[in-house]
Design a protein around this motif. Structure first.
Motif, PDB file in Angstrom:
ATOM      1  N   GLY A 125      17.650  13.738  21.988  1.00  0.00           N
ATOM      2  CA  GLY A 125      16.185  13.706  21.872  1.00  0.00           C
ATOM      3  C   GLY A 125      15.798  13.663  20.402  1.00  0.00           C
ATOM      4  O   GLY A 125      16.344  14.429  19.602  1.00  0.00           O
ATOM      5  N   SER A 126      14.894  12.756  20.055  1.00  0.00           N
ATOM      6  CA  SER A 126      14.372  12.705  18.690  1.00  0.00           C
ATOM      7  C   SER A 126      12.858  12.900  18.785  1.00  0.00           C
ATOM      8  O   SER A 126      12.179  12.111  19.449  1.00  0.00           O
ATOM      9  N   ILE A 127      12.372  13.969  18.161  1.00  0.00           N
ATOM     10  CA  ILE A 127      10.929  14.268  18.211  1.00  0.00           C
ATOM     11  C   ILE A 127      10.333  13.992  16.832  1.00  0.00           C
ATOM     12  O   ILE A 127      10.785  14.568  15.830  1.00  0.00           O
ATOM     13  N   ASP A 128       9.352  13.096  16.790  1.00  0.00           N
ATOM     14  CA  ASP A 128       8.797  12.668  15.513  1.00  0.00           C
ATOM     15  C   ASP A 128       7.591  13.519  15.151  1.00  0.00           C
ATOM     16  O   ASP A 128       6.528  13.375  15.761  1.00  0.00           O
ATOM     17  N   ILE A 129       7.730  14.400  14.201  1.00  0.00           N
ATOM     18  CA  ILE A 129       6.634  15.309  13.844  1.00  0.00           C
ATOM     19  C   ILE A 129       5.624  14.572  12.966  1.00  0.00           C
ATOM     20  O   ILE A 129       5.996  13.946  11.969  1.00  0.00           O
ATOM     21  N   LYS A 130       4.375  14.620  13.388  1.00  0.00           N
ATOM     22  CA  LYS A 130       3.312  13.909  12.650  1.00  0.00           C
ATOM     23  C   LYS A 130       2.667  14.886  11.662  1.00  0.00           C
ATOM     24  O   LYS A 130       2.318  16.016  12.028  1.00  0.00           O
ATOM     25  N   LEU A 131       2.511  14.432  10.421  1.00  0.00           N
ATOM     26  CA  LEU A 131       1.947  15.307   9.388  1.00  0.00           C
ATOM     27  C   LEU A 131       0.577  14.825   8.926  1.00  0.00           C
ATOM     28  O   LEU A 131       0.071  13.795   9.396  1.00  0.00           O
ATOM     29  N   LYS A 132       0.029  15.513   7.957  1.00  0.00           N
ATOM     30  CA  LYS A 132      -1.278  15.189   7.387  1.00  0.00           C
ATOM     31  C   LYS A 132      -1.272  13.733   6.877  1.00  0.00           C
ATOM     32  O   LYS A 132      -0.313  13.299   6.246  1.00  0.00           O
ATOM     33  N   GLY A 133      -2.298  13.013   7.280  1.00  0.00           N
ATOM     34  CA  GLY A 133      -2.379  11.615   6.839  1.00  0.00           C
ATOM     35  C   GLY A 133      -1.738  10.658   7.838  1.00  0.00           C
ATOM     36  O   GLY A 133      -1.934   9.440   7.758  1.00  0.00           O
ATOM     37  N   HIS A 134      -0.944  11.184   8.774  1.00  0.00           N
ATOM     38  CA  HIS A 134      -0.310  10.312   9.788  1.00  0.00           C
ATOM     39  C   HIS A 134      -1.324  10.020  10.907  1.00  0.00           C
ATOM     40  O   HIS A 134      -1.478   8.885  11.338  1.00  0.00           O
ATOM     41  N   ILE A 135      -1.955  11.085  11.419  1.00  0.00           N
ATOM     42  CA  ILE A 135      -2.978  10.966  12.474  1.00  0.00           C
ATOM     43  C   ILE A 135      -4.060  12.011  12.155  1.00  0.00           C
ATOM     44  O   ILE A 135      -3.758  13.034  11.517  1.00  0.00           O
ATOM     45  N   PRO A 136      -5.273  11.810  12.606  1.00  0.00           N
ATOM     46  CA  PRO A 136      -6.341  12.777  12.264  1.00  0.00           C
ATOM     47  C   PRO A 136      -6.079  14.167  12.851  1.00  0.00           C
ATOM     48  O   PRO A 136      -6.281  15.182  12.211  1.00  0.00           O
ATOM     49  N   ASN A 137      -5.526  14.193  14.110  1.00  0.00           N
ATOM     50  CA  ASN A 137      -5.376  15.485  14.806  1.00  0.00           C
ATOM     51  C   ASN A 137      -3.961  16.057  14.684  1.00  0.00           C
ATOM     52  O   ASN A 137      -3.413  16.640  15.614  1.00  0.00           O
ATOM     53  N   TYR A 138      -3.349  15.900  13.487  1.00  0.00           N
ATOM     54  CA  TYR A 138      -1.942  16.324  13.327  1.00  0.00           C
ATOM     55  C   TYR A 138      -1.779  17.827  13.567  1.00  0.00           C
ATOM     56  O   TYR A 138      -0.775  18.273  14.121  1.00  0.00           O
ATOM     57  N   LYS A 139      -2.801  18.618  13.224  1.00  0.00           N
ATOM     58  CA  LYS A 139      -2.679  20.078  13.388  1.00  0.00           C
ATOM     59  C   LYS A 139      -2.654  20.443  14.871  1.00  0.00           C
ATOM     60  O   LYS A 139      -1.895  21.309  15.318  1.00  0.00           O
ATOM     61  N   GLU A 140      -3.478  19.689  15.635  1.00  0.00           N
ATOM     62  CA  GLU A 140      -3.625  19.974  17.078  1.00  0.00           C
ATOM     63  C   GLU A 140      -2.298  19.752  17.819  1.00  0.00           C
ATOM     64  O   GLU A 140      -1.938  20.480  18.726  1.00  0.00           O
ATOM     65  N   VAL A 141      -1.558  18.712  17.426  1.00  0.00           N
ATOM     66  CA  VAL A 141      -0.342  18.354  18.181  1.00  0.00           C
ATOM     67  C   VAL A 141       0.911  19.037  17.633  1.00  0.00           C
ATOM     68  O   VAL A 141       1.961  19.013  18.274  1.00  0.00           O
ATOM     69  N   TYR A 142       0.801  19.696  16.476  1.00  0.00           N
ATOM     70  CA  TYR A 142       2.002  20.250  15.820  1.00  0.00           C
ATOM     71  C   TYR A 142       2.739  21.245  16.726  1.00  0.00           C
ATOM     72  O   TYR A 142       3.949  21.138  16.936  1.00  0.00           O
ATOM     73  N   ASN A 143       1.992  22.156  17.326  1.00  0.00           N
ATOM     74  CA  ASN A 143       2.665  23.165  18.165  1.00  0.00           C
ATOM     75  C   ASN A 143       3.270  22.545  19.423  1.00  0.00           C
ATOM     76  O   ASN A 143       4.292  23.006  19.919  1.00  0.00           O
ATOM     77  N   LYS A 144       2.665  21.470  19.914  1.00  0.00           N
ATOM     78  CA  LYS A 144       3.233  20.782  21.092  1.00  0.00           C
ATOM     79  C   LYS A 144       4.568  20.122  20.712  1.00  0.00           C
ATOM     80  O   LYS A 144       5.521  20.129  21.470  1.00  0.00           O
TER      81      LYS A 144
END
Ligand SMILES: C[S@@+](CC[C@H](N)C(=O)[O-])C[C@H]1O[C@@H](n2cnc3c(N)ncnc32)[C@H](O)[C@@H]1O
Ligand SMILES: Nc1nc2[nH]cc(C(=O)O)c2c(=O)[nH]1
Ligand code: SF4
Ligand SMILES: [Mg+2]
Length: 234
Positions: A125-144
């Motif tokens: 499994g490779s999980i791609d963590i999205k950071l600031k500047g990648h998507i607007p709601n990066y904080k919302e999805v971080y814990n998921k």
């Protein structure tokens, strides 16, 4: 049903350089600023493994997908990648995964990790963590994303994290990701400098070294650039 199926060399992450068959699914629930896969082919399948020549084929169900995978199999094949778009949006992914594993294939989920409730237990499994500047709601999805990594890890999946690095991303951001990953378990972190496009500039090597050194305090870390782009293969 699918966007494309093709045989190539893994150009990203922990198994870079290995021979894969990629099954790309069409839909996505995010819109990453750097995304290089905004393709809208329908059911295009490579004619010969590695040829890069495609034809449109009738893909009505999971069995048709498996038939094409078996046709594209080569002796150096390492794994089958479920990618996209976001593969977890494909409603028959679990059935496809189970059928391929039953036939002896190693499977690899390439996911943005934002749908832990839809996870499928592949070998890798490779999980791609999205950071600031990648998507607007990066904080919302971080814990998921972290939750997805934890669920896969606790279910024995060979899971690693990947993070695309933009020139705007900081060493502190990476240090936090590494620390959070270390609290889940021994999770490899792959830093993937963004492949520059006409609108997105590349990342400085100095920053990559600093990010690796900081992350290395918490987890195993490697840097992978999209090798397939440099080889000019799919
Ligand atoms: C196209 S996505 C499909 C799977 C899933 N949606 C995801 O985000 O992982 C596969 C991977 O491509 C990588 N990627 C996409 N565009 C990129 C770029 N411009 N530079 C570097 N990596 C990129 C990201 O690391 C992402 O994990
Ligand atoms: N060669 C190659 N390696 C890859 N690794 C992840 C990919 C993706 O688009 O998910 C990809 C891809 O598109 N091509
Ligand atoms: S989640 Fe993956 S497929 Fe979707 S936009 Fe981001 S990089 Fe592209
Ligand atoms: Mg790709």
């Amino acid at each position: 049903m699918i966007t494309e199926i093709f045989s190539s060399i893994m150009g990203e992450g922990k198994y870079i350089g290995r021979r894969y068959i990629f099954i790309r699914f069409p839909k996505c629930n995010l819109n990453c600023i750097y995304c290089d896969e905004r393709k809208n082919y329908k059911n295009r399948v490579e004619v010969e493994p590695g040829s890069g020549v495609f034809e449109e084929r009738e893909i009505r169900d999971v069995k048709d997908i498996v038939k094409e995978v078996e046709r594209l199999k080569t002796d150096d094949l390492f794994a089958i990648s479920f990618t996209g778009g976001e593969p977890l949006l494909f409603d028959k992914l679990d059935e496809l995964n189970k059928l391929l594993k039953k036939k002896g294939f190693r499977t690899h989920l390439e996911s943005n990790g934002t749908l832990p409730e839809r996870l499928v237990f592949t070998d890798i499994g490779s999980i791609d963590i999205k950071l600031k500047g990648h998507i607007p709601n990066y904080k919302e999805v971080y814990n998921k994303e972290l939750e997805s990594i934890k669920i896969l890890y606790e279910n024995g999946v060979d899971v690693y994290a990947k993070v695309v690095i933009l020139s705007s991303n900081t060493v502190e951001e990476i240090e936090k990701v590494a620390k959070d990953l270390s609290e889940i378990g021994s999770i490899l972190l792959c830093l993937q400098p963004v492949t520059p496009t006409k609108d997105i500039k590349g990342v400085s090597k100095k920053v990559i070294f600093k990010m690796m050194e900081k992350a290395g305090k918490y987890v195993d870390v490697m840097t992978t650039i999209q090798m397939h782009k440099y080889m000019k293969i799919l």
